[in-house]
Design an enzyme around this catalytic site. Structure first.
Site, PDB file in Angstrom:
ATOM      1  N   ARG A  52       0.912  -0.952  -0.237  1.00 35.14           N
ATOM      2  CA  ARG A  52      -0.082  -0.050   0.089  1.00 35.14           C
ATOM      3  C   ARG A  52       0.791   1.400  -0.174  1.00 35.14           C
ATOM      4  NH1 ARG A  52      -4.189   0.875   5.070  1.00 35.14           N
ATOM      5  NH2 ARG A  52      -2.497   1.179   6.005  1.00 35.14           N
ATOM      6  N   ARG A 105      10.071  18.257  -8.100  1.00 36.41           N
ATOM      7  CA  ARG A 105      11.583  18.340  -8.870  1.00 36.41           C
ATOM      8  C   ARG A 105      12.047  19.183  -8.057  1.00 36.41           C
ATOM      9  NH1 ARG A 105       8.382  19.434 -14.917  1.00 36.41           N
ATOM     10  NH2 ARG A 105       7.587  20.954 -13.270  1.00 36.41           N
ATOM     11  N   LYS A 151      -2.363   7.165   1.425  1.00 32.47           N
ATOM     12  CA  LYS A 151      -2.980   7.680   2.239  1.00 32.47           C
ATOM     13  C   LYS A 151      -1.402   8.141   2.744  1.00 32.47           C
ATOM     14  CE  LYS A 151      -2.372   4.886   6.708  1.00 32.47           C
ATOM     15  NZ  LYS A 151      -3.225   5.392   7.757  1.00 32.47           N
ATOM     16  N   GLU A 184     -16.509   6.051   5.511  1.00 30.75           N
ATOM     17  CA  GLU A 184     -15.316   5.336   6.272  1.00 30.75           C
ATOM     18  C   GLU A 184     -15.831   7.200   7.355  1.00 30.75           C
ATOM     19  OE1 GLU A 184     -11.476   5.417   5.568  1.00 30.75           O
ATOM     20  OE2 GLU A 184     -11.632   6.870   4.033  1.00 30.75           O
TER      21      GLU A 184
HETATM   22  N1  PMP Z   1      -9.306   4.837   6.744  1.00 26.30           N
HETATM   23  C1  PMP Z   1      -8.569   6.056   6.825  1.00 26.30           C
HETATM   24  C2  PMP Z   1      -8.894   7.521   6.702  1.00 26.30           C
HETATM   25  C3  PMP Z   1      -7.558   5.745   8.198  1.00 26.30           C
HETATM   26  O1  PMP Z   1      -6.180   6.125   7.935  1.00 26.30           O
HETATM   27  C4  PMP Z   1      -6.808   4.046   8.752  1.00 26.30           C
HETATM   28  C5  PMP Z   1      -5.791   3.977   9.321  1.00 26.30           C
HETATM   29  N2  PMP Z   1      -6.102   4.016  10.504  1.00 26.30           N
HETATM   30  C6  PMP Z   1      -7.757   3.315   7.762  1.00 26.30           C
HETATM   31  C7  PMP Z   1      -8.918   3.835   7.436  1.00 26.30           C
HETATM   32  C8  PMP Z   1      -8.086   1.734   8.700  1.00 26.30           C
HETATM   33  O2  PMP Z   1      -6.677   1.611   7.682  1.00 26.30           O
HETATM   34  P1  PMP Z   1      -5.741  -0.080   8.751  1.00 26.30           P
HETATM   35  O3  PMP Z   1      -6.583  -1.084   8.065  1.00 26.30           O
HETATM   36  O4  PMP Z   1      -4.918   0.390   7.074  1.00 26.30           O
HETATM   37  O5  PMP Z   1      -5.361   0.587  10.101  1.00 26.30           O
END
Ligand code: PMP
Length: 285
Positions: A52, A105, A151, A184
């Site tokens: 990732r 750059r 991320k 989420e």
């Molecule tokens: N959504 C967001 C926005 C996150 O930052 C995270 C990680 N803290 C997650 C979901 C959960 O991902 P993971 O299970 O890979 O920690």
């Protein structure tokens, strides 16, 4: 013991672990990161986190000057140097120092940083009794603006929603996407249970594809719990039988109220409990 921080191949004591104020990670949030757990001396799903990380970097045109195998080795050796049996790893790749100006750059030397420290989870009673969440008015980043699958070091979108949640007395906030669907939470993925079916928003709802989310989907399938990755609305949350969140730091945590409405019986449900137990077993296997 003072934490030892890895920066570009060397270990520094925490007070000496520093990067430049000209680093574009600091100036612009230009970089990517991972949060990873160590359970009983073993790094949980390291290969998936590394994948990732490299995918996030690829998307933002950031070339990590190290192979995946070397990165894996660097993480494992930093965990060993810190003698941590249980903890949290923060792996950060920032664009590096450059001129004052957006253009990557004009930077050189991406900084590779590995921090190994203690893990902060939600208060233990919330795992037992469930937590309350509220919907933030701040929507999740539009995937055409900054894809939530990256991320990135720029978490302001989620921070704004987190502050809204905190102001309303909730430790986590639900974020909708640009279509008004459930995306989420600010640092966790969300799952619902309705009539025995486990439901969670699909990747194209504009979410981070959580590693914990993936593990929980696998565990559910192995336990013959039907799983549907589908568009969900707040109505689905309010009328669910059960709700829980997943994340590296959170693991699996029950949600018993959303926007003042009790979910199901208002207590953590049986499928949530079952998946939480299965996840804890998996993490410590
Ligand atoms: N959504 C967001 C926005 C996150 O930052 C995270 C990680 N803290 C997650 C979901 C959960 O991902 P993971 O299970 O890979 O920690």
């Amino acid at each position: 013991m003072t934490p030892k921080v890895y920066i570009n191949g060397k270990l520094f004591d925490k007070p000496d672990a520093k990067v430049s104020v000209y680093d574009h990670g600091f100036l612009y949030g230009d970089g990517v990161f991972e949060g990873i757990r160590v359970y009983d001396g073993k790094v949980f799903r390291l290969a998936e986190h590394i994948d990732r990380l490299y995918d996030s970097a690829r998307h933002i045109y950031l070339e990590i000057p190290m192979s995946r195998d070397q990165m894996t080795e660097a993480v494992i050796s930093t965990v060993k140097a810190n003698a941590k049996r249980d903890g949290y790893i923060r792996l950060v790749i920032s664009r590096g120092a450059g001129y004052l100006g957006l253009d990557p750059r004009k930077t050189s030397d991406p900084q590779i940083i590995i921090i190994v420290d203690d893990i902060t989870m939600y208060p233990p009673e919330l795992y037992e009794n469930g937590m309350e969440i509220v919907t933030a008015s701040t929507i999740r980043n539009h995937p055409h603006a900054l894809d939530p699958r990256i991320k990135s070091l720029n978490y302001l979108n989620n921070i704004m929603a987190k502050v809204e949640g905190a102001k309303a007395g909730a430790l986590e906030a639900l974020m909708l996407n640009h279509k008004g669907e459930v995306a989420e939470c600010t640092g966790d993925n969300i799952f619902l249970v309705k009539r025995g079916v486990l439901k969670t928003p699909p990747t194209d709802a504009g979410i981070l594809e959580g590693i914990t989310r993936g593990a929980v989907i696998e565990l559910a399938r192995a336990a013959d719990i039907p799983v549907a990755e589908m568009a969900l609305t707040r109505h689905d949350v309010y009328t669910a039988d059960e709700c829980f969140l997943t994340g590296t730091a959170a693991e699996v945590i029950p949600v018993i109220k959303c926007d003042g409405r009790p979910i199901g019986t208002g207590k953590p449900g049986p499928i949530t409990r079952q998946l939480r137990e299965r996840f804890q077993k998996l993490a410590r296997e």
